[in-house]
Design an enzyme around this catalytic site. Structure first.
Site, PDB file in Angstrom:
ATOM      1  N   GLN A 212      41.274  51.016  34.448  1.00  4.83           N
ATOM      2  CA  GLN A 212      40.237  49.991  34.554  1.00  4.83           C
ATOM      3  C   GLN A 212      39.074  50.538  35.379  1.00  4.83           C
ATOM      4  O   GLN A 212      39.212  50.803  36.574  1.00  4.83           O
ATOM      5  CB  GLN A 212      40.804  48.718  35.209  1.00  4.83           C
ATOM      6  CG  GLN A 212      41.813  47.980  34.324  1.00  4.83           C
ATOM      7  CD  GLN A 212      42.594  46.920  35.070  1.00  4.83           C
ATOM      8  OE1 GLN A 212      43.122  47.180  36.144  1.00  4.83           O
ATOM      9  NE2 GLN A 212      42.693  45.737  34.508  1.00  4.83           N
ATOM     10  N   ASP A 244      37.049  36.430  36.317  1.00  4.72           N
ATOM     11  CA  ASP A 244      38.142  37.167  36.954  1.00  4.72           C
ATOM     12  C   ASP A 244      37.638  38.088  38.065  1.00  4.72           C
ATOM     13  O   ASP A 244      36.640  38.790  37.907  1.00  4.72           O
ATOM     14  CB  ASP A 244      38.871  37.992  35.890  1.00  4.72           C
ATOM     15  CG  ASP A 244      40.050  38.763  36.450  1.00  4.72           C
ATOM     16  OD1 ASP A 244      41.020  38.119  36.876  1.00  4.72           O
ATOM     17  OD2 ASP A 244      39.984  40.010  36.482  1.00  4.72           O
ATOM     18  N   GLU A 286      37.846  32.886  39.973  1.00  4.98           N
ATOM     19  CA  GLU A 286      39.117  33.400  40.484  1.00  4.98           C
ATOM     20  C   GLU A 286      38.823  34.262  41.702  1.00  4.98           C
ATOM     21  O   GLU A 286      38.323  35.379  41.581  1.00  4.98           O
ATOM     22  CB  GLU A 286      39.849  34.207  39.409  1.00  4.98           C
ATOM     23  CG  GLU A 286      41.285  34.532  39.772  1.00  4.98           C
ATOM     24  CD  GLU A 286      41.515  35.974  40.203  1.00  4.98           C
ATOM     25  OE1 GLU A 286      42.626  36.268  40.687  1.00  4.98           O
ATOM     26  OE2 GLU A 286      40.593  36.798  40.070  1.00  4.98           O
ATOM     27  N   HIS A 353      50.394  32.567  36.198  1.00  8.10           N
ATOM     28  CA  HIS A 353      50.885  33.808  35.592  1.00  8.10           C
ATOM     29  C   HIS A 353      51.109  34.899  36.630  1.00  8.10           C
ATOM     30  O   HIS A 353      51.777  35.892  36.368  1.00  8.10           O
ATOM     31  CB  HIS A 353      49.872  34.308  34.564  1.00  8.10           C
ATOM     32  CG  HIS A 353      48.638  34.887  35.200  1.00  8.10           C
ATOM     33  ND1 HIS A 353      47.735  34.108  35.900  1.00  8.10           N
ATOM     34  CD2 HIS A 353      48.175  36.153  35.281  1.00  8.10           C
ATOM     35  CE1 HIS A 353      46.769  34.880  36.360  1.00  8.10           C
ATOM     36  NE2 HIS A 353      47.000  36.116  36.006  1.00  8.10           N
ATOM     37  N   ARG A 478      56.182  40.270  37.661  1.00  7.60           N
ATOM     38  CA  ARG A 478      55.481  39.053  37.249  1.00  7.60           C
ATOM     39  C   ARG A 478      55.893  38.600  35.851  1.00  7.60           C
ATOM     40  O   ARG A 478      55.758  37.424  35.512  1.00  7.60           O
ATOM     41  CB  ARG A 478      53.964  39.264  37.317  1.00  7.60           C
ATOM     42  CG  ARG A 478      53.449  39.421  38.738  1.00  7.60           C
ATOM     43  CD  ARG A 478      51.969  39.746  38.773  1.00  7.60           C
ATOM     44  NE  ARG A 478      51.669  41.001  38.091  1.00  7.60           N
ATOM     45  CZ  ARG A 478      50.455  41.512  37.975  1.00  7.60           C
ATOM     46  NH1 ARG A 478      49.423  40.872  38.498  1.00  7.60           N
ATOM     47  NH2 ARG A 478      50.258  42.661  37.344  1.00  7.60           N
TER      48      ARG A 478
END
Length: 599
Positions: A212, A244, A286, A353, A478
């Site tokens: 990323q 995000d 977020e 999540h 997760r």
């Protein structure tokens, strides 16, 4: 706000800025012209719809909920049946092959992941949802893209319009300067903030994961491109953009590269542009940071940034109260005034999540006679299920064997004790677990803000331990709470003898009552009340409604004199059951894990 003034303030007064601003104006004008008539009609109704008491959201992964967007069409009735009025699709835009951080490594903002469908099908689904009164939310990853993103390919192909879209350096001189003060996001699994690529001969900022690449917002072209994508998606009918990782968007040497003032300028400009083109669209920010920092992302009444933010504090306070049977930390923390603007709204949730990190107000903990680090360790062990007497079952995330620091993973139901109870075939424990599940839901549904559920939690789904058999995700705990929706179990949702029926019908009833009463609007504040009993949480709304919730497995008495201004002594009515609630010598008795909504 003055868009041009802020743009020039951020990027300087020069020929390049003038060129880029003209380019931005063209992007805005084109989007306004192409805005569909049906969406313009929606815009005319205003953008305060998110304040309504009818708001209730569900977040889901399309492939785990319904296989793909085509199959999703058949599940819309189920969502409407529960009372859901907005759906948050977890990342569904095209992402890189292999490890993609759960879809947060986007390779093309304008394409849907092919295993889920295509953009045409997404538009169809959005339209079908609107017909049922359900809004659509998608993740918009602002801080970074996949290293395979189309913009990277343009740069590699020699298109100079895409130069400097990312933070790239010929040697490690500048990266070393950044590293002196830059925080690490995942120090255990992805340490350091830069990666060297021999084929490019470049050091690239990769703050989250190696695959990323961080976008360089100091380049106005990045802002323009992001806005162009945002408006294109808005014109396809998206109502809510979950922005995000916004605290990390702006980087500057000598800072933590987190919560930089220029991030707020970027968000104000984006909001200003969206208000001009698609005024019914809202932003969900977020930012999992300290409460005093989170509220800044709402902006102000005159300079708005985000309409809605995640109430991560409420989430950790709920689990803390359940584990300790002590609500004092929650009461004192929620009573703090952080200056949320009147039209700023919290998303209330107990499970999402992601993992759960235990960030509390340390000064309040110390005031209660608790050591912050010791208490954090207690919560980590309790929610994993290793503390003596714990009912929870979960796993650790990002465990540091040196500091023993960690976060926790697990489904709502498993952390409330249902998995342990079912394994032991212990009927009384099963009943207690269901009561805990409904107790937490009673707070997130009644407290000021928008309740948000993670799919499967509405039927009490347990941990999915099978994730360990999939090599691509086995290292990320997760996925323990991201199991596939169990549609066979969902068939029992109206069976009062089944756990699924007890949980589903309980939540559905609370949502229905919420929808029918203006007390639950998000512009009516919830005021915590110290009831003098550490086991019972209470709050009121404009002195017209009172919620009491017993976080203990034992009966608890509440001194009604603590809220005598509510109209006591006298008889009150519980909205949930319709039964009268009387005080005995100004004392109200609550059963184990009982909650009441009094009017």
């Amino acid at each position: 706000m003055d868009l041009k003034q802020n743009y020039y303030h951020l990027y300087g007064t020069n020929e390049l800025t003038e060129f880029r601003f003209r380019q931005l104006e063209e992007i805005i004008a084109k989007a306004k012209k192409e805005r569909p008539a049906a969406l313009k009609k929606q815009d005319a109704a205003g953008n305060d719809w998110y304040l309504s008491e009818k708001m209730a959201g569900m977040m889901l992964y399309v492939d785990r909920f319904s296989t793909d967007l085509y199959g999703f069409e058949k599940k819309i009735d189920y969502l409407a049946e529960l009372g859901i009025t907005y759906v948050h699709f977890m990342p569904l835009l095209k992402s890189r092959e292999g490890n993609n951080d759960g879809g947060y490594a986007v390779s093309d903002y304008l394409e849907v992941d092919k295993k889920l469908g295509d953009m045409k099908q997404l538009e169809k689904v959005v339209g079908l949802l609107k017909k049922r009164g359900i809004r659509t939310c998608i993740d918009f990853v602002l801080n970074h893209t996949a290293k395979e993103h189309v913009w990277v390919k343009e740069m590699e192909n020699g298109n100079h319009d895409y130069d400097n879209m990312y933070h790239m350096f010929d040697d490690d001189t500048v990266p070393k300067e950044y590293e002196k003060t830059m925080t690490e996001i995942f120090p255990e699994v992805a340490p350091k903030n830069f990666t060297y690529y021999p084929d490019l001969g470049k050091y690239v900022m990769t703050r989250f994961y190696e695959f990323q690449w961080d976008l360089n917002y100091a380049n106005p072209q990045v802002f323009n491109k992001i806005v162009e994508v945002l408006l294109t998606l808005a014109n396809k009918g998206i109502d809510i953009f979950r922005l995000d990782a916004i605290p990390y968007m702006w980087k500057e040497i000598g800072t933590s590269c987190m919560n930089h003032p220029n991030v707020h300028t970027l968000l104000r400009m984006m909001y200003c542009i969206v208000r001009e083109v698609a005024p019914s669209v809202i932003f969900l920010g977020e930012a999992i940071v300290e409460p005093h920092e989170i509220v800044k992302y709402f902006g102000t009444r005159d300079d708005k940034e985000c309409n809605v933010m995640y109430n991560a504090s409420l989430m950790v306070l709920l689990w803390n109260s359940l584990a300790t049977r002590d609500v004092r930390l929650m009461v004192q923390s929620l009573a703090k005034d952080y200056g949320v603007p009147p039209d700023g709204v919290w998303i209330n949730y107990a499970r999402c999540h992601d993992d759960i990190g235990w960030g509390f107000e340390n000064d309040i903990l110390r005031g209660l006679g608790l050591d912050p680090e010791a208490h954090k360790q207690f919560m980590i062990r309790f929610m994993e299920g290793r503390f003596p007497g714990s009912f929870a079952e979960g796993e650790l995330y990002e465990f540091n064997p040196v500091t023993l620091d960690a976060r926790n993973s697990g489904t709502f139901a498993s952390m409330c004790g249902l998995e342990q109870a079912l394994r032991e075939k212990h009927q009384y424990k099963i009943e207690q677990a269901v009561k805990r599940i409904l107790l937490l839901n009673s707070i997130i549904i009644s407290y000021t803000g928008i309740p948000l559920f993670y799919s499967g939690d509405e039927i009490g789904q347990l941990n999915d331990w099978s994730y360990k058999n999939d090599e691509s995700i086995a290292g990320d705990s997760r996925w323990l709470h991201r199991g596939k929706m169990d549609w066979e179990a969902a068939k029992k949702r109206y069976d009062p003898a089944a756990v699924q029926g007890q949980v589903f019908m309980g939540i559905k009833k609370m949502i229905s009552i919420r929808r029918s009463s203006p007390y639950f609007r998000s512009d009516i504040a919830s005021i915590p009340v110290d009831l003098g009993n550490p086991c019972v949480f209470g709050f009121h709304k404009e002195n017209k409604m009172m919620v009491l919730a017993n976080f203990s497995e034992r009966e608890q008495w509440v001194d009604a004199n603590r809220f005598s201004w509510f109209g006591l002594p006298g008889e009150m009515k519980d909205l949930l059951t319709g039964r009268p609630i009387r005080s005995y010598d100004n004392q109200i008795l609550l059963g184990p894990y009982e909650y009441v909504w009094l009017v």
